[in-house]
Design a protein around this motif. Structure first.
Motif, PDB file in Angstrom:
ATOM      1  N   ALA A  90     -20.646 -65.231  20.619  1.00  0.00           N
ATOM      2  CA  ALA A  90     -19.571 -65.482  21.578  1.00  0.00           C
ATOM      3  C   ALA A  90     -19.152 -64.177  22.246  1.00  0.00           C
ATOM      4  CB  ALA A  90     -18.379 -66.123  20.876  1.00  0.00           C
ATOM      5  N   LYS A  91     -19.213 -63.089  21.479  1.00  0.00           N
ATOM      6  CA  LYS A  91     -18.940 -61.761  22.031  1.00  0.00           C
ATOM      7  C   LYS A  91     -19.924 -60.798  21.369  1.00  0.00           C
ATOM      8  CE  LYS A  91     -15.347 -60.749  18.745  1.00  0.00           C
ATOM      9  NZ  LYS A  91     -14.248 -60.017  18.356  1.00  0.00           N
ATOM     10  N   PRO A  92     -20.293 -59.747  22.078  1.00  0.00           N
ATOM     11  CA  PRO A  92     -21.318 -58.835  21.558  1.00  0.00           C
ATOM     12  C   PRO A  92     -20.944 -58.214  20.199  1.00  0.00           C
ATOM     13  CG  PRO A  92     -20.947 -58.424  23.881  1.00  0.00           C
ATOM     14  CD  PRO A  92     -19.866 -59.373  23.429  1.00  0.00           C
ATOM     15  N   LEU A  93     -21.983 -57.941  19.413  1.00  0.00           N
ATOM     16  CA  LEU A  93     -21.853 -57.308  18.110  1.00  0.00           C
ATOM     17  C   LEU A  93     -22.677 -56.025  18.129  1.00  0.00           C
ATOM     18  CD1 LEU A  93     -20.731 -57.629  15.204  1.00  0.00           C
ATOM     19  CD2 LEU A  93     -22.837 -58.847  14.641  1.00  0.00           C
ATOM     20  N   THR A  94     -22.117 -54.957  17.597  1.00  0.00           N
ATOM     21  CA  THR A  94     -22.770 -53.655  17.649  1.00  0.00           C
ATOM     22  C   THR A  94     -23.821 -53.502  16.552  1.00  0.00           C
ATOM     23  OG1 THR A  94     -20.784 -52.672  18.587  1.00  0.00           O
ATOM     24  CG2 THR A  94     -22.387 -51.164  17.629  1.00  0.00           C
ATOM     25  N   PHE A  95     -25.015 -53.094  16.961  1.00  0.00           N
ATOM     26  CA  PHE A  95     -26.118 -52.751  16.061  1.00  0.00           C
ATOM     27  C   PHE A  95     -26.571 -51.345  16.409  1.00  0.00           C
ATOM     28  CE2 PHE A  95     -26.268 -57.120  15.015  1.00  0.00           C
ATOM     29  CZ  PHE A  95     -27.156 -57.321  13.964  1.00  0.00           C
ATOM     30  N   LEU A  96     -27.226 -50.690  15.487  1.00  0.00           N
ATOM     31  CA  LEU A  96     -27.878 -49.427  15.819  1.00  0.00           C
ATOM     32  C   LEU A  96     -29.163 -49.741  16.563  1.00  0.00           C
ATOM     33  CD1 LEU A  96     -27.446 -47.187  12.642  1.00  0.00           C
ATOM     34  CD2 LEU A  96     -26.385 -46.886  14.881  1.00  0.00           C
ATOM     35  N   LEU A  97     -29.491 -48.892  17.505  1.00  0.00           N
ATOM     36  CA  LEU A  97     -30.693 -49.061  18.315  1.00  0.00           C
ATOM     37  C   LEU A  97     -31.932 -48.784  17.473  1.00  0.00           C
ATOM     38  CD1 LEU A  97     -31.374 -49.653  21.300  1.00  0.00           C
ATOM     39  CD2 LEU A  97     -31.355 -47.190  21.674  1.00  0.00           C
ATOM     40  N   MET A  98     -32.941 -49.635  17.634  1.00  0.00           N
ATOM     41  CA  MET A  98     -34.196 -49.463  16.913  1.00  0.00           C
ATOM     42  C   MET A  98     -34.738 -48.052  17.158  1.00  0.00           C
ATOM     43  SD  MET A  98     -37.615 -51.865  17.131  1.00  0.00           S
ATOM     44  CE  MET A  98     -36.781 -53.354  16.601  1.00  0.00           C
ATOM     45  N   GLY A  99     -35.159 -47.383  16.080  1.00  0.00           N
ATOM     46  CA  GLY A  99     -35.712 -46.046  16.202  1.00  0.00           C
ATOM     47  C   GLY A  99     -34.662 -44.946  16.268  1.00  0.00           C
ATOM     48  N   SER A 100     -33.389 -45.302  16.070  1.00  0.00           N
ATOM     49  CA  SER A 100     -32.300 -44.328  16.178  1.00  0.00           C
ATOM     50  C   SER A 100     -31.468 -44.335  14.905  1.00  0.00           C
ATOM     51  CB  SER A 100     -31.421 -44.686  17.374  1.00  0.00           C
ATOM     52  OG  SER A 100     -30.240 -43.933  17.371  1.00  0.00           O
ATOM     53  N   THR A 101     -30.756 -43.265  14.686  1.00  0.00           N
ATOM     54  CA  THR A 101     -29.822 -43.236  13.557  1.00  0.00           C
ATOM     55  C   THR A 101     -28.373 -43.200  14.025  1.00  0.00           C
ATOM     56  OG1 THR A 101     -29.987 -40.825  13.472  1.00  0.00           O
ATOM     57  CG2 THR A 101     -31.431 -42.087  11.989  1.00  0.00           C
ATOM     58  N   ASP A 102     -28.182 -43.038  15.354  1.00  0.00           N
ATOM     59  CA  ASP A 102     -26.809 -42.931  15.842  1.00  0.00           C
ATOM     60  C   ASP A 102     -26.538 -43.639  17.168  1.00  0.00           C
ATOM     61  OD1 ASP A 102     -28.317 -41.224  17.353  1.00  0.00           O
ATOM     62  OD2 ASP A 102     -26.955 -39.515  17.187  1.00  0.00           O
ATOM     63  N   GLU A 103     -27.566 -44.053  17.894  1.00  0.00           N
ATOM     64  CA  GLU A 103     -27.342 -44.763  19.162  1.00  0.00           C
ATOM     65  C   GLU A 103     -27.037 -46.227  18.878  1.00  0.00           C
ATOM     66  OE1 GLU A 103     -29.682 -44.017  22.886  1.00  0.00           O
ATOM     67  OE2 GLU A 103     -30.970 -43.014  21.399  1.00  0.00           O
ATOM     68  N   LYS A 104     -25.998 -46.724  19.535  1.00  0.00           N
ATOM     69  CA  LYS A 104     -25.564 -48.100  19.313  1.00  0.00           C
ATOM     70  C   LYS A 104     -25.864 -48.966  20.531  1.00  0.00           C
ATOM     71  CE  LYS A 104     -22.021 -46.656  16.131  1.00  0.00           C
ATOM     72  NZ  LYS A 104     -20.612 -46.607  15.800  1.00  0.00           N
ATOM     73  N   VAL A 105     -26.023 -50.255  20.271  1.00  0.00           N
ATOM     74  CA  VAL A 105     -26.214 -51.230  21.334  1.00  0.00           C
ATOM     75  C   VAL A 105     -25.415 -52.478  20.964  1.00  0.00           C
ATOM     76  CG1 VAL A 105     -28.366 -52.091  20.287  1.00  0.00           C
ATOM     77  CG2 VAL A 105     -27.916 -52.531  22.704  1.00  0.00           C
ATOM     78  N   ASP A 106     -24.713 -53.024  21.943  1.00  0.00           N
ATOM     79  CA  ASP A 106     -23.977 -54.267  21.737  1.00  0.00           C
ATOM     80  C   ASP A 106     -24.911 -55.425  22.076  1.00  0.00           C
ATOM     81  OD1 ASP A 106     -21.668 -52.957  20.963  1.00  0.00           O
ATOM     82  OD2 ASP A 106     -20.863 -52.880  22.994  1.00  0.00           O
ATOM     83  N   VAL A 107     -25.204 -56.248  21.075  1.00  0.00           N
ATOM     84  CA  VAL A 107     -26.174 -57.332  21.264  1.00  0.00           C
ATOM     85  C   VAL A 107     -25.470 -58.660  21.509  1.00  0.00           C
ATOM     86  CG1 VAL A 107     -27.870 -56.100  19.851  1.00  0.00           C
ATOM     87  CG2 VAL A 107     -26.496 -57.913  18.819  1.00  0.00           C
TER      88      VAL A 107
END
Length: 157
Positions: A90-107
């Protein structure tokens, strides 16, 4: 003309499609997902702990040109029956970006993979990535509002 079997057909079913879900944290998502999958006999009791470990070591958030997604998965050892569980948020959830240890992406969507054989994972990932890189297909997918419609979409690939 020879037709190629759609690798997603045996993995996606309406009872594994969850619409308009809300979670405040990744942990809340994984706990809820585990409960649903365990009750339906898809995963071992050890799945929850191991999906969390796997996600912390190998993040699964992806930014595609059309849609931000996560594709969490763990080793076949923790899977009883193969599946792809689809969660539309219903609203984006934050995950870490594949291949990263600190970059985030809202999925916006989460595609949880459960395979009993390692080679299936590669084929499923390739099939899903082909969908997520196609703007026309993504535009069709995000318009769907029923479990059955989403299953039909993936079965028709």
């Amino acid at each position: 003309m020879e037709t190629t079997k759609n690798p997603l057909t045996g993995f996606i079913s309406p009872e594994l499609v969850y619409l308009n879900c809300s979670y405040t944290t990744q942990d809340a998502f994984f706990a809820d997902s585990y409960q649903k999958l365990y009750k339906q006999g898809f995963v071992e009791a050890t799945y929850h702990e191991n999906i969390l470990i796997r996600e912390s070591h190998y993040p699964t958030g992806l930014m595609t040109s059309c849609l931000n997604i996560a594709i969490p998965h763990t080793d076949p050892l923790y899977i009883k029956k193969p599946f792809v569980a689809i969660t539309q948020l219903a609203k984006p959830l934050t995950f870490l970006l594949m291949g990263s240890t600190d970059e985030k992406v809202d999925v916006d969507w989460i595609f949880s993979l459960g395979v009993t054989r390692d080679e299936n994972q590669i084929v499923l990932l390739q099939t899903l990535m082909a969908v997520f890189s196609d703007e026309k297909k993504i535009s069709q997918l995000v318009q769907l509002d029923s479990r059955e419609g989403i299953c039909e979409f993936f079965h028709s690939l």
